[in-house]
Design a protein around this motif. Structure first.
Motif, mmCIF file in Angstrom:
data_model
loop_
_atom_site.group_PDB
_atom_site.id
_atom_site.type_symbol
_atom_site.label_atom_id
_atom_site.label_comp_id
_atom_site.label_asym_id
_atom_site.label_seq_id
_atom_site.Cartn_x
_atom_site.Cartn_y
_atom_site.Cartn_z
ATOM 1 N N GLU A 1 14.111 -47.035 -5.702
ATOM 2 C CA GLU A 1 13.387 -47.843 -6.692
ATOM 3 C C GLU A 1 12.134 -48.461 -6.070
ATOM 4 O O GLU A 1 11.058 -48.463 -6.673
ATOM 5 C CB GLU A 1 14.288 -48.953 -7.251
ATOM 6 C CG GLU A 1 15.513 -48.451 -7.994
ATOM 7 C CD GLU A 1 15.185 -47.467 -9.113
ATOM 8 O OE1 GLU A 1 14.179 -47.668 -9.824
ATOM 9 O OE2 GLU A 1 15.927 -46.469 -9.254
ATOM 10 N N HIS A 2 12.314 -48.975 -4.869
ATOM 11 C CA HIS A 2 11.166 -49.558 -4.171
ATOM 12 C C HIS A 2 10.031 -48.543 -4.027
ATOM 13 O O HIS A 2 8.866 -48.852 -4.278
ATOM 14 C CB HIS A 2 11.601 -50.020 -2.771
ATOM 15 C CG HIS A 2 11.699 -51.501 -2.627
ATOM 16 N ND1 HIS A 2 10.710 -52.362 -3.022
ATOM 17 C CD2 HIS A 2 12.685 -52.282 -2.094
ATOM 18 C CE1 HIS A 2 11.086 -53.610 -2.747
ATOM 19 N NE2 HIS A 2 12.280 -53.590 -2.194
ATOM 20 N N MET A 3 10.384 -47.358 -3.605
ATOM 21 C CA MET A 3 9.342 -46.373 -3.366
ATOM 22 C C MET A 3 8.760 -45.855 -4.681
ATOM 23 O O MET A 3 7.587 -45.488 -4.742
ATOM 24 C CB MET A 3 9.876 -45.213 -2.505
ATOM 25 C CG MET A 3 10.296 -45.619 -1.097
ATOM 26 S SD MET A 3 9.129 -46.695 -0.194
ATOM 27 C CE MET A 3 7.893 -45.521 0.338
ATOM 28 N N ASP B 1 8.230 -47.785 -7.192
ATOM 29 C CA ASP B 1 7.205 -48.806 -7.423
ATOM 30 C C ASP B 1 5.992 -48.540 -6.537
ATOM 31 O O ASP B 1 4.848 -48.620 -6.979
ATOM 32 C CB ASP B 1 7.748 -50.203 -7.092
ATOM 33 C CG ASP B 1 8.835 -50.637 -8.060
ATOM 34 O OD1 ASP B 1 8.945 -50.030 -9.144
ATOM 35 O OD2 ASP B 1 9.586 -51.582 -7.732
ATOM 36 N N ALA C 1 16.165 -48.324 -2.119
ATOM 37 C CA ALA C 1 14.917 -47.829 -1.528
ATOM 38 C C ALA C 1 14.195 -46.890 -2.481
ATOM 39 O O ALA C 1 12.963 -46.890 -2.568
ATOM 40 C CB ALA C 1 15.216 -47.123 -0.207
ATOM 41 N N ILE D 1 13.546 -50.429 5.103
ATOM 42 C CA ILE D 1 12.813 -49.315 4.502
ATOM 43 C C ILE D 1 11.619 -48.935 5.382
ATOM 44 O O ILE D 1 11.367 -47.756 5.654
ATOM 45 C CB ILE D 1 12.359 -49.681 3.074
ATOM 46 C CG1 ILE D 1 13.578 -49.731 2.146
ATOM 47 C CG2 ILE D 1 11.330 -48.668 2.554
ATOM 48 C CD1 ILE D 1 13.285 -50.287 0.760
ATOM 49 N N GLY E 1 11.019 -57.367 -6.172
ATOM 50 C CA GLY E 1 11.423 -55.974 -6.053
ATOM 51 C C GLY E 1 12.735 -55.731 -6.745
ATOM 52 O O GLY E 1 13.297 -56.643 -7.378
ATOM 53 N N PRO E 2 13.218 -54.524 -6.656
ATOM 54 C CA PRO E 2 14.482 -54.178 -7.303
ATOM 55 C C PRO E 2 15.578 -55.111 -6.816
ATOM 56 O O PRO E 2 15.576 -55.500 -5.652
ATOM 57 C CB PRO E 2 14.742 -52.743 -6.824
ATOM 58 C CG PRO E 2 13.450 -52.247 -6.289
ATOM 59 C CD PRO E 2 12.652 -53.430 -5.889
ATOM 60 N N PHE F 1 3.731 -53.722 2.667
ATOM 61 C CA PHE F 1 5.000 -53.605 1.941
ATOM 62 C C PHE F 1 6.014 -54.652 2.391
ATOM 63 O O PHE F 1 6.738 -55.222 1.573
ATOM 64 C CB PHE F 1 5.574 -52.193 2.128
ATOM 65 C CG PHE F 1 6.890 -51.962 1.455
ATOM 66 C CD1 PHE F 1 6.965 -51.761 0.077
ATOM 67 C CD2 PHE F 1 8.073 -51.948 2.187
ATOM 68 C CE1 PHE F 1 8.184 -51.546 -0.548
ATOM 69 C CE2 PHE F 1 9.303 -51.739 1.569
ATOM 70 C CZ PHE F 1 9.346 -51.532 0.195
#
Lengths: 239, 239
Positions: B223-225, B227, B221, A190, A158-159, A228
């Motif tokens: 960036e995660h979302m 993705d 978060a 998250i 992930g990021p 996730f």
DNA sequence: TGTACATCAGTGAACGCGCGTTCACTGATGTAC
DNA sequence: TGTACATCAGTGAACGCGCGTTCACTGATGTAC
């Protein structure tokens, strides 16, 4: 004398409980800022000034209700978690999520009291911190168990984490789940915000017109977020 | 006569604005339920009954503020979205997310008014529905553009949709993004709830002790979302 | 352009309400000897 | 076991406050002819 002393004390404890119960009833009926000492006293057949023997001010009564609410949802979540086999990681995630939602739906005003907008002019005192952390702690423990489990493969992908975020995650992990990598923990955070965001939206009417009633959406999102955070599917083949 | 008629009308429009501005000021200072007609009038140097020439009741003033708040955040989000090249899908997601957060941080009480616990005894009238939908509409449009774009590969994988949820998604898509698959749309709805959940937690103090200050966590978060909803990475190689 | 009338904005007093909190008090419960 | 005193719970009146809303009114602004 012990017995007689307890008589008075027991009466006091009982009335304190009754006051809180009546206050909770009014909270449920009218919401937090409609809660008034006078109305509580009236309903209890007391004179309003009598309440001051039990709570030094209205704000203290509110604080007691806030703490009770946190303890209530915390206990519910912990019980739901404990009811699953510890190794049933995804089942625990589901159980925790559902427990939060069910508690919120059955106690909408108490939910609003603790997770909605802060009551103006009132700032939560330090005593609420520990009760407030029961739900997030349950989640971090699940994260820890999942990380330790061979059936689970939490993703550290992930990021990238900024140094600040990595340090924050490190500090949380240090207390509750030493060794849990930051990228994993942040995924749980998250998930945590998604869970409560979804429930708040449902309760506060923001899903009307899209996915309301929200039962199916909720269940769907819970599975998504379980993926996730990297929880294994339902029937893990034990290696 | 036209000009003179507008004189009176202009005065009326101006005062209506001034009343709302003063009300907003008090909202920012004290919160929604501390907002009182009398205080607004006092501050404006009017007598309280004069306000009834402009708003038939306190609730109508509240409604006006709620609508203004939705319009304000909606406009801000749309502007942030429009400021990016339409094909910069991830940039638009970031811009929208940041716009929501920045608006929330600069207007905390207005945010609480519309996204926090509902004001008790007050139920939002129909007129708020359209302004309230500006932010979600911006997100659905982004979803639609991403789905149509060759650079993007939104995932239709994930937990299956129940018939009810599929129907709900279908209904939303029908109006705004015909052809957008339910599994993609629901991912955006999850992202939407995560976004507001995170911001509410930040604003209402639930991140204290974990990822507060939340700037880095927020960016992470987002960036995660991005993705999660299947938006392409930053430098897409055009096919 | 001037007059007679209608519309509208703002006034000021009043109604009725409920609230949190203080305080001196009474009478019951508990404690010490 | 009995008495003298201390502690505590609950009372009732009062203080001072601010609120939303109504209503009859005055005087200014706008309109029609």
């Amino acid at each position: 004398m012990n017995a007689s002393r307890t008589a008075r004390e027991r009466a006091r404890a009982e009335l304190t409980q009754e006051i809180k119960e009546e206050a909770r009833r009014q909270l449920a009926a009218e919401g937090a800022q409609r809660l008034s000492l006078r109305a509580v006293a009236r309903e209890l057949g007391m004179v309003s000034s009598a309440l001051y023997r039990y709570f030094p001010s209205r704000d203290d009564l509110l604080t007691a209700l806030i703490i009770d609410a946190y303890e209530s949802i915390g206990a519910r979540v912990e019980a739901a978690d404990a009811a699953r086999p510890p190794a049933d990681l995804r089942g625990r995630w589901r159980a925790i999520s559902q427990a939060v939602r069910e508690w919120a739906l059955t106690h909408p005003h108490e939910y609003a009291l603790v997770y909605g907008s802060p009551v103006p002019g009132y700032s939560a005192p330090q005593e609420t911190v520990v009760p407030a952390s029961r739900v997030p702690i349950a989640l971090v423990k699940l994260a820890r168990d999942a990380w330790a489990s061979p059936t689970s493969a939490p993703s550290t992908e992930g990021p990238p984490l900024s140094p600040t975020l990595a340090a924050q995650a490190e500090q949380v992990a240090a207390a509750l789940a030493p060794g849990l990598p930051g990228p994993v923990l942040t995924r749980y955070i998250i998930g945590w915000t998604q869970l409560f965001g979804m429930i708040s939206f449902e309760l506060f009417g923001h899903l009307v017109g899209s996915v309301d009633p929200a039962d199916d959406f909720f269940a769907h999102a819970v599975e998504h977020m379980a993926d996730f955070v990297g929880l294994p599917a339902d029937t893990p083949s034990p290696s």
